[in-house]
Design a protein around this motif. Structure first.
Motif, PDB file in Angstrom:
ATOM      1  N   LEU A  60       0.833  -1.198   0.000  1.00 33.93           N
ATOM      2  CA  LEU A  60       0.000   0.000   0.000  1.00 33.93           C
ATOM      3  C   LEU A  60       0.869   1.249   0.000  1.00 33.93           C
ATOM      4  O   LEU A  60       0.479   2.290  -0.503  1.00 33.93           O
ATOM      5  CB  LEU A  60      -0.921   0.022   1.232  1.00 33.93           C
ATOM      6  N   GLN A  61       2.080   1.148   0.584  1.00 33.53           N
ATOM      7  CA  GLN A  61       2.974   2.300   0.587  1.00 33.53           C
ATOM      8  C   GLN A  61       3.318   2.725  -0.832  1.00 33.53           C
ATOM      9  O   GLN A  61       3.454   3.908  -1.113  1.00 33.53           O
ATOM     10  CB  GLN A  61       4.254   1.978   1.360  1.00 33.53           C
ATOM     11  N   GLU A  62       3.443   1.762  -1.739  1.00 33.60           N
ATOM     12  CA  GLU A  62       3.699   2.092  -3.137  1.00 33.60           C
ATOM     13  C   GLU A  62       2.415   2.511  -3.843  1.00 33.60           C
ATOM     14  O   GLU A  62       2.388   3.510  -4.561  1.00 33.60           O
ATOM     15  CB  GLU A  62       4.302   0.871  -3.847  1.00 33.60           C
ATOM     16  N   HIS A  63       1.337   1.759  -3.609  1.00 34.71           N
ATOM     17  CA  HIS A  63       0.080   2.069  -4.292  1.00 34.71           C
ATOM     18  C   HIS A  63      -0.521   3.380  -3.809  1.00 34.71           C
ATOM     19  O   HIS A  63      -1.346   3.973  -4.503  1.00 34.71           O
ATOM     20  CB  HIS A  63      -0.917   0.931  -4.096  1.00 34.71           C
ATOM     21  N   HIS A  64      -0.118   3.856  -2.629  1.00 31.83           N
ATOM     22  CA  HIS A  64      -0.652   5.106  -2.123  1.00 31.83           C
ATOM     23  C   HIS A  64      -0.210   6.305  -2.955  1.00 31.83           C
ATOM     24  O   HIS A  64      -0.775   7.382  -2.843  1.00 31.83           O
ATOM     25  CB  HIS A  64      -0.219   5.309  -0.667  1.00 31.83           C
ATOM     26  N   PHE A  65       0.798   6.137  -3.782  1.00 33.58           N
ATOM     27  CA  PHE A  65       1.247   7.240  -4.614  1.00 33.58           C
ATOM     28  C   PHE A  65       0.454   7.327  -5.914  1.00 33.58           C
ATOM     29  O   PHE A  65       0.657   8.237  -6.699  1.00 33.58           O
ATOM     30  CB  PHE A  65       2.736   7.107  -4.922  1.00 33.58           C
ATOM     31  N   ILE A  66      -0.417   6.370  -6.142  1.00 36.22           N
ATOM     32  CA  ILE A  66      -1.255   6.409  -7.331  1.00 36.22           C
ATOM     33  C   ILE A  66      -2.708   6.242  -6.911  1.00 36.22           C
ATOM     34  O   ILE A  66      -3.007   5.703  -5.862  1.00 36.22           O
ATOM     35  CB  ILE A  66      -0.878   5.289  -8.333  1.00 36.22           C
ATOM     36  N   ARG A  67      -3.608   6.742  -7.731  1.00 35.72           N
ATOM     37  CA  ARG A  67      -5.022   6.664  -7.400  1.00 35.72           C
ATOM     38  C   ARG A  67      -5.762   5.691  -8.294  1.00 35.72           C
ATOM     39  O   ARG A  67      -6.953   5.462  -8.109  1.00 35.72           O
ATOM     40  CB  ARG A  67      -5.668   8.058  -7.502  1.00 35.72           C
ATOM     41  N   GLU A  68      -5.086   5.152  -9.297  1.00 38.35           N
ATOM     42  CA  GLU A  68      -5.720   4.207 -10.193  1.00 38.35           C
ATOM     43  C   GLU A  68      -4.884   2.934 -10.262  1.00 38.35           C
ATOM     44  O   GLU A  68      -3.721   2.916  -9.888  1.00 38.35           O
ATOM     45  CB  GLU A  68      -5.868   4.813 -11.592  1.00 38.35           C
ATOM     46  N   GLY A  69      -5.483   1.881 -10.771  1.00 36.82           N
ATOM     47  CA  GLY A  69      -4.759   0.632 -10.890  1.00 36.82           C
ATOM     48  C   GLY A  69      -5.151  -0.321  -9.780  1.00 36.82           C
ATOM     49  O   GLY A  69      -6.048  -0.057  -8.992  1.00 36.82           O
ATOM     50  N   PHE A  70      -4.452  -1.451  -9.724  1.00 40.51           N
ATOM     51  CA  PHE A  70      -4.800  -2.489  -8.769  1.00 40.51           C
ATOM     52  C   PHE A  70      -4.084  -2.260  -7.446  1.00 40.51           C
ATOM     53  O   PHE A  70      -2.946  -1.816  -7.401  1.00 40.51           O
ATOM     54  CB  PHE A  70      -4.457  -3.852  -9.349  1.00 40.51           C
ATOM     55  N   SER A  71      -4.776  -2.614  -6.373  1.00 44.41           N
ATOM     56  CA  SER A  71      -4.319  -2.220  -5.045  1.00 44.41           C
ATOM     57  C   SER A  71      -3.492  -3.280  -4.337  1.00 44.41           C
ATOM     58  O   SER A  71      -3.088  -3.068  -3.203  1.00 44.41           O
ATOM     59  CB  SER A  71      -5.531  -1.868  -4.174  1.00 44.41           C
ATOM     60  N   ASN A  72      -3.263  -4.434  -4.952  1.00 42.60           N
ATOM     61  CA  ASN A  72      -2.332  -5.392  -4.367  1.00 42.60           C
ATOM     62  C   ASN A  72      -1.532  -6.068  -5.485  1.00 42.60           C
ATOM     63  O   ASN A  72      -1.934  -6.075  -6.643  1.00 42.60           O
ATOM     64  CB  ASN A  72      -3.063  -6.416  -3.489  1.00 42.60           C
ATOM     65  N   ASP A  73      -0.401  -6.638  -5.112  1.00 47.25           N
ATOM     66  CA  ASP A  73       0.522  -7.180  -6.113  1.00 47.25           C
ATOM     67  C   ASP A  73      -0.033  -8.401  -6.835  1.00 47.25           C
ATOM     68  O   ASP A  73       0.283  -8.632  -8.013  1.00 47.25           O
ATOM     69  CB  ASP A  73       1.843  -7.557  -5.433  1.00 47.25           C
ATOM     70  N   PHE A  74      -0.828  -9.205  -6.148  1.00 49.80           N
ATOM     71  CA  PHE A  74      -1.383 -10.394  -6.788  1.00 49.80           C
ATOM     72  C   PHE A  74      -2.320  -9.999  -7.932  1.00 49.80           C
ATOM     73  O   PHE A  74      -2.279 -10.596  -9.015  1.00 49.80           O
ATOM     74  CB  PHE A  74      -2.135 -11.241  -5.763  1.00 49.80           C
ATOM     75  N   ALA A  75      -3.156  -9.019  -7.676  1.00 46.93           N
ATOM     76  CA  ALA A  75      -4.075  -8.554  -8.718  1.00 46.93           C
ATOM     77  C   ALA A  75      -3.304  -7.951  -9.887  1.00 46.93           C
ATOM     78  O   ALA A  75      -3.638  -8.182 -11.058  1.00 46.93           O
ATOM     79  CB  ALA A  75      -5.049  -7.536  -8.130  1.00 46.93           C
ATOM     80  N   HIS A  76      -2.273  -7.175  -9.568  1.00 44.92           N
ATOM     81  CA  HIS A  76      -1.498  -6.530 -10.630  1.00 44.92           C
ATOM     82  C   HIS A  76      -0.819  -7.577 -11.511  1.00 44.92           C
ATOM     83  O   HIS A  76      -0.813  -7.450 -12.739  1.00 44.92           O
ATOM     84  CB  HIS A  76      -0.452  -5.596 -10.018  1.00 44.92           C
TER      85      HIS A  76
END
Length: 232
Positions: A60-76
């Motif tokens: 989440l620390q990485e995904h918090h810098f973006i507002r779009e896309g998938f929110s966990n690594d498995f989904a990505h």
């Protein structure tokens, strides 16, 4: 006629101060890897809890810098490396706020992946564009000069610490606390007797907000309480 003294707001002092820390993370690659969705399912069953936490909460620390896309690594990975949009969307729909144990979160990931592969058996052994490496983090705690002995100091420190400190105390702490709470809420409840405020912090959405947004939401909750305190 005597003049009444001006009321003074008495600041409640904590039983023990809150020391703000930050953290650096040393990423290590684990033994498990997946080159197909079938291998991903097998690895989800046996990888350490720290890996589940790493690829959901920790990133989440990485995904918090973006507002779009998938929110966990498995989904990505399911989307970008396997081109399985349906699975990616189902994995991304997992709301980590629902879970109070890593085991329950792991089981949800397993059940979603297994159900998808049962319905789409050809996807099980199709090679991904790149492997998925299961990782975990070793945390190096870094003290900061910020310390709070009362609510006013706590609010002021929250305004000044880095987002890495916010992540350490508000998100990463959930692994230590079995996902039930965070360091801020624990201190407010145990050292300041502010149980209702603690509960409101635990309800903050850590999943769809940036870390700066999380900080702002924490500050709004605390400031609202501070402004509503009666004059003593």
């Amino acid at each position: 006629m005597a003049t009444l003294p001006t009321p003074v707001l008495v600041e409640r002092w904590a039983r023990a101060p809150f020391y703000f820390n930050s953290a650096a993370h040393l990423l290590r690659i684990g033994r498990e890897r997946a080159t197909t969705l079938g291998e991903l399912l097998e690895a989800l069953c046996c990888c350490p809890n720290e890996s589940i936490f790493q690829h959901t909460f920790q990133t989440l620390q990485e995904h918090h810098f973006i507002r779009e896309g998938f929110s966990n690594d498995f989904a990505h990975w399911a989307f970008a490396a396997c081109n399985e949009v349906g699975l990616a969307e189902r994995l991304a729909s997992i709301d980590v706020r629902e879970f109070t144990s890593v085991t329950d979160l792991r089981n949800r990931l397993i059940n979603i992946t297994k159900d998808y592969l049962d319905r789409n058996p050809r996807a099980r052994d199709r090679a991904a564009l790149e492997p998925f490496y299961f990782c975990a983090s070793d945390t190096v705690v870094i003290p900061t000069p910020f310390v709070a002995r009362n609510l006013a100091e706590f609010i002021e420190s929250l305004k000044r610490v880095s987002i890495h400190s916010i992540h350490y105390h508000f998100i990463e702490a959930r692994l230590r606390l079995k996902l039930n709470s965070n360091d801020f809420s624990v201190w407010l409840e145990e050292e300041m007797d502010l149980g209702p405020v603690s509960d409101r912090l635990n309800r903050i959405d850590i999943y769809t907000s940036t870390l700066n947004d999380v900080r702002d939401q924490i500050l709004r909750v605390l400031q609202k309480h501070a402004d509503a305190r009666p004059i003593q």
